[in-house]
Design a protein around this motif. Structure first.
Motif, mmCIF file in Angstrom:
data_model
loop_
_atom_site.group_PDB
_atom_site.id
_atom_site.type_symbol
_atom_site.label_atom_id
_atom_site.label_comp_id
_atom_site.label_asym_id
_atom_site.label_seq_id
_atom_site.Cartn_x
_atom_site.Cartn_y
_atom_site.Cartn_z
ATOM 1 N N ARG A 147 29.868 -19.019 -53.024
ATOM 2 C CA ARG A 147 29.030 -19.843 -54.120
ATOM 3 C C ARG A 147 28.617 -21.188 -53.690
ATOM 4 N NH1 ARG A 147 32.265 -16.985 -57.756
ATOM 5 N NH2 ARG A 147 34.175 -18.030 -57.302
ATOM 6 N N GLU A 148 29.472 -21.844 -52.894
ATOM 7 C CA GLU A 148 29.384 -23.022 -52.304
ATOM 8 C C GLU A 148 28.054 -23.012 -51.112
ATOM 9 O OE1 GLU A 148 30.018 -26.255 -52.903
ATOM 10 O OE2 GLU A 148 30.950 -25.425 -54.454
ATOM 11 N N ILE A 149 28.101 -22.091 -50.348
ATOM 12 C CA ILE A 149 26.974 -21.618 -49.431
ATOM 13 C C ILE A 149 25.644 -21.429 -50.179
ATOM 14 C CG2 ILE A 149 26.328 -19.985 -47.766
ATOM 15 C CD1 ILE A 149 29.081 -19.804 -47.080
ATOM 16 N N VAL A 150 25.697 -20.729 -51.130
ATOM 17 C CA VAL A 150 24.506 -20.267 -51.898
ATOM 18 C C VAL A 150 23.917 -21.747 -52.654
ATOM 19 C CG1 VAL A 150 23.454 -19.121 -54.114
ATOM 20 C CG2 VAL A 150 25.200 -17.845 -52.315
ATOM 21 N N LYS A 151 24.865 -22.292 -53.157
ATOM 22 C CA LYS A 151 24.373 -23.544 -53.955
ATOM 23 C C LYS A 151 23.780 -24.555 -52.881
ATOM 24 C CE LYS A 151 26.683 -27.504 -56.370
ATOM 25 N NZ LYS A 151 27.910 -27.969 -56.950
#
Length: 51
Positions: free
Chosen positions: A27-31
């Motif tokens: 999720r952090e990478i996508v964000k």
């Protein structure tokens, strides 16, 4: 190159072993990736190809 994540196995797949990420890490990478300006990202990637 991705320098975080947990190594999966010991086979070098080009930049070391494959990496595994938790759902929160994904999720952090996508964000982060979706926050990048596409034009700027394209320029950065194209300049690396020329090097």
């Amino acid at each position: 190159m991705v320098s975080c994540g947990e190594p999966v196995g010991e086979v070098d797949v080009g930049y070391g072993p494959a990496k595994s990420f938790t759902p929160d890490q994904v999720r952090e990478i996508v964000k982060y990736l979706t926050s990048l300006d596409r034009g700027e990202l394209r320029e950065r990637l194209e300049s690396q190809e020329d090097a």
